[in-house]
Design an enzyme around this catalytic site. Structure first.
Site, PDB file in Angstrom:
ATOM      1  N   ARG A 231       0.955  -1.327  -0.091  1.00  0.00           N
ATOM      2  CA  ARG A 231       0.242   0.236  -0.012  1.00  0.00           C
ATOM      3  C   ARG A 231       1.341   1.094  -0.231  1.00  0.00           C
ATOM      4  O   ARG A 231       1.940   1.179   0.159  1.00  0.00           O
ATOM      5  CB  ARG A 231      -0.895  -0.044   0.920  1.00  0.00           C
ATOM      6  CG  ARG A 231      -2.044  -0.860   1.002  1.00  0.00           C
ATOM      7  CD  ARG A 231      -2.279  -0.955   2.557  1.00  0.00           C
ATOM      8  NE  ARG A 231      -3.474  -2.696   2.968  1.00  0.00           N
ATOM      9  CZ  ARG A 231      -2.859  -3.810   3.189  1.00  0.00           C
ATOM     10  NH1 ARG A 231      -1.728  -3.893   3.836  1.00  0.00           N
ATOM     11  NH2 ARG A 231      -4.253  -4.974   3.091  1.00  0.00           N
ATOM     12  N   LYS A 255      -0.927  -2.275   7.461  1.00  0.00           N
ATOM     13  CA  LYS A 255      -1.782  -1.310   8.054  1.00  0.00           C
ATOM     14  C   LYS A 255      -3.017  -2.874   9.088  1.00  0.00           C
ATOM     15  O   LYS A 255      -3.098  -3.718   8.329  1.00  0.00           O
ATOM     16  CB  LYS A 255      -3.142  -0.858   7.002  1.00  0.00           C
ATOM     17  CG  LYS A 255      -4.296  -0.535   7.201  1.00  0.00           C
ATOM     18  CD  LYS A 255      -4.665   0.082   5.464  1.00  0.00           C
ATOM     19  CE  LYS A 255      -5.839   0.773   6.393  1.00  0.00           C
ATOM     20  NZ  LYS A 255      -7.248   0.757   4.727  1.00  0.00           N
ATOM     21  N   HIS A 330      -3.517   1.987  -5.798  1.00  0.00           N
ATOM     22  CA  HIS A 330      -3.999   1.553  -4.647  1.00  0.00           C
ATOM     23  C   HIS A 330      -4.770   0.506  -5.933  1.00  0.00           C
ATOM     24  O   HIS A 330      -4.817  -0.961  -6.340  1.00  0.00           O
ATOM     25  CB  HIS A 330      -5.893   1.766  -4.370  1.00  0.00           C
ATOM     26  CG  HIS A 330      -6.065   0.704  -3.414  1.00  0.00           C
ATOM     27  ND1 HIS A 330      -5.156   0.551  -2.449  1.00  0.00           N
ATOM     28  CD2 HIS A 330      -7.201  -0.402  -3.664  1.00  0.00           C
ATOM     29  CE1 HIS A 330      -6.079  -0.938  -1.535  1.00  0.00           C
ATOM     30  NE2 HIS A 330      -6.838  -1.018  -2.593  1.00  0.00           N
ATOM     31  N   ARG A 333      -1.474  -1.945  -6.588  1.00  0.00           N
ATOM     32  CA  ARG A 333      -2.306  -3.474  -5.608  1.00  0.00           C
ATOM     33  C   ARG A 333      -2.586  -3.990  -6.652  1.00  0.00           C
ATOM     34  O   ARG A 333      -2.191  -4.991  -6.208  1.00  0.00           O
ATOM     35  CB  ARG A 333      -2.983  -2.603  -4.306  1.00  0.00           C
ATOM     36  CG  ARG A 333      -2.412  -3.479  -3.452  1.00  0.00           C
ATOM     37  CD  ARG A 333      -3.260  -2.838  -2.091  1.00  0.00           C
ATOM     38  NE  ARG A 333      -3.651  -4.118  -1.385  1.00  0.00           N
ATOM     39  CZ  ARG A 333      -2.888  -4.466  -0.494  1.00  0.00           C
ATOM     40  NH1 ARG A 333      -1.635  -4.825  -0.738  1.00  0.00           N
ATOM     41  NH2 ARG A 333      -3.636  -5.453   0.287  1.00  0.00           N
ATOM     42  N   HIS A 357      -3.099 -10.008   3.922  1.00  0.00           N
ATOM     43  CA  HIS A 357      -4.308 -10.183   4.498  1.00  0.00           C
ATOM     44  C   HIS A 357      -4.655 -10.806   5.901  1.00  0.00           C
ATOM     45  O   HIS A 357      -4.228 -11.653   5.151  1.00  0.00           O
ATOM     46  CB  HIS A 357      -5.583 -10.526   3.013  1.00  0.00           C
ATOM     47  CG  HIS A 357      -6.007  -9.935   2.003  1.00  0.00           C
ATOM     48  ND1 HIS A 357      -5.934  -9.537   0.578  1.00  0.00           N
ATOM     49  CD2 HIS A 357      -5.687  -8.268   2.191  1.00  0.00           C
ATOM     50  CE1 HIS A 357      -6.423  -9.441  -0.346  1.00  0.00           C
ATOM     51  NE2 HIS A 357      -5.952  -8.124   0.740  1.00  0.00           N
ATOM     52  N   TYR A 366     -10.141 -10.965  -5.929  1.00  0.00           N
ATOM     53  CA  TYR A 366      -9.575 -10.661  -6.837  1.00  0.00           C
ATOM     54  C   TYR A 366      -9.292 -11.674  -7.470  1.00  0.00           C
ATOM     55  O   TYR A 366      -9.236 -11.843  -9.075  1.00  0.00           O
ATOM     56  CB  TYR A 366      -7.876 -10.618  -6.486  1.00  0.00           C
ATOM     57  CG  TYR A 366      -7.660  -9.536  -6.008  1.00  0.00           C
ATOM     58  CD1 TYR A 366      -7.393  -8.472  -6.459  1.00  0.00           C
ATOM     59  CD2 TYR A 366      -7.185  -9.444  -3.733  1.00  0.00           C
ATOM     60  CE1 TYR A 366      -6.781  -7.070  -5.879  1.00  0.00           C
ATOM     61  CE2 TYR A 366      -7.059  -8.407  -3.734  1.00  0.00           C
ATOM     62  CZ  TYR A 366      -7.054  -6.726  -4.415  1.00  0.00           C
ATOM     63  OH  TYR A 366      -6.412  -5.580  -3.555  1.00  0.00           O
TER      64      TYR A 366
END
Length: 417
Positions: A231, A255, A330, A333, A357, A366
């Site tokens: 990120r 994050k 983003h 990403r 994640h 995805y």
């Protein structure tokens, strides 16, 4: 101000810009103050507990602005925060869904594109309305705020951010009468959020974007982003000691969890990163990797400053202006994640770890097809269909010539001879 006992139209309410969010030195990095500069004690105490539970400074800032908006709303409808009900939350949601976000300055260059869809990227430009996700975030913050005060016995009897009860029944979640009652279900006034699909930057568009960058620093930043799936905030936190040149790894602070993780990046990204490092040969191990290209005076004289998120957005804004696009960090990403999914050597678990994640279900999003690839495949299909010779039509005479006699007999109910 409008009294709660008076009838009013939500659309006609004007919420003044009362109070503000200020930065602070200490454990809690942000506070909400009124027009006189006095700290709002209920918000301050809640934020202290929020920080103690391990939340980041960015989350504290986000919660502060939501609570400031809530206090402004309560002043307009003249309801003390301890007496707020679901009616005030409902009216605030209705107001947010129809009002425009306040701006510090009027739009200039972006006025022509606000609310439209970019013809190159097929991505919508941001408009001046509050998005459904923003409203849902607003409700979640308010519910958390009132949960804190209800548990302390100093707030309202019921949480004003109500939840829908599943099946129309009252679920029993208390183990004793001393525990506060908590109903279950989705927040009642949460608007529906349209499903978002991951969007990759096509290879030819990525080449255009990379060519539009004007410095080695910008090329290194975007090359790392598109090859590591990190990120923007994680990349901005890189220090010199977070780069492993031998194994071509970078160490990022994730994050949410704030966990440190080493992730790989491409050899090309490390070539550009080497040029950036060479521009700061005297950098110490704890110094940040990214710096501004121009000297600025922040009270200590003219000198380069660590690159901020706003400065990084300006980098992309300049490139997007040249290309008439609206790509974001983003998007890079998403691009990296979709590229990894195409590689049969990588498992979904591998991709989950790279993306950081916590749950595999998040990574599975995805797996949804990118519409750019789907449209390309349909175009190829249409070309194939167009190359086929047209089918030859069989023209029959009125007397049935050209049809099989046995078929005609069955059609007309006759017994074939």
């Amino acid at each position: 101000m409008v009294s709660r006992n008076d009838k009013f139209v939500v659309e006609d309410l004007v919420v003044p810009r009362w109070g503000r969010v200020v930065t602070a030195e200490g454990v809690v990095p942000f506070y909400v103050v009124d027009d006189a500069g006095e700290v709002l004690a209920p918000v301050s105490e809640f934020l202290q507990d929020f920080v103690a539970r391990g939340n980041s400074a960015g989350s504290v800032r986000s919660y502060s602005f939501v609570l400031l908006r809530w206090w402004r709303w309560l002043r307009v409808v003249e309801v003390p925060w301890q007496r707020a009900t679901s009616d005030e939350v409902r009216d605030l949601v209705l107001w947010l869904l129809q009002t425009s976000k306040p701006r510090n300055s009027a739009r200039t260059a972006s006025l022509a594109t606000v609310g439209t869809v970019n013809t190159v990227t097929r991505k919508p430009y941001l408009n001046d309305r509050y998005a459904a996700r923003t409203v849902r975030h607003n409700n979640a913050v308010l519910r958390s705020f009132y949960e804190y005060w209800i548990e302390r016995g100093e707030g309202p009897l019921l949480n004003p951010v109500a939840q829908n009860r599943r099946g129309g029944r009252f679920p029993v979640t208390r183990r004793s009468s001393a525990e506060p009652f908590r109903d279950a279900g989705r927040l009642r006034y949460n608007p529906k959020v349209p499903r978002r699909f991951p969007r990759a930057v096509p290879d030819e568009r990525w080449d255009e974007l990379f060519a539009a960058l004007q410095s080695d620093r910008d090329r290194a930043m975007l090359a790392l982003a598109v090859s590591s799936a990190a990120r923007a905030g994680e990349l901005l936190g890189l220090r010199f000691c977070d780069v492993d040149w031998g194994d071509q790894l970078i160490r990022v602070v994730r994050k949410g969890t704030r966990a440190q993780q080493w992730i790989p990046a491409s050899s090309e990204a490390f070539v550009w990163l080497r040029l950036v490092i060479a521009a700061h040969p005297s950098g110490r191990a704890a110094d940040p990797v990214w710096w501004t290209l121009r000297r600025r005076d922040r009270g200590t004289g003219l000198r380069v400053q660590p690159l901020s998120y706003d400065a990084l957005r300006a980098v992309l804004r300049r490139a997007n202006t040249r290309l008439a696009t609206n790509w974001t960090m983003h998007d890079l990403r998403h691009t990296c994640a979709i590229r990894m999914l195409r590689d049969a050597r990588l498992s979904l678990r591998d991709i989950q770890m790279i993306l950081g994640h916590s749950h595999l279900s998040t990574t599975q999003l995805y797996l949804d097809q990118d519409d750019h690839e789907m449209i390309s495949r349909v175009h190829e299909h249409l070309k194939t269909v167009g190359d086929r010779p047209p089918a030859t039509a069989v023209v029959s005479s009125p007397d049935g010539a050209g049809y099989d006699a046995a078929d005609l007999a069955v059609l007309f109910g006759q017994v074939p001879s």
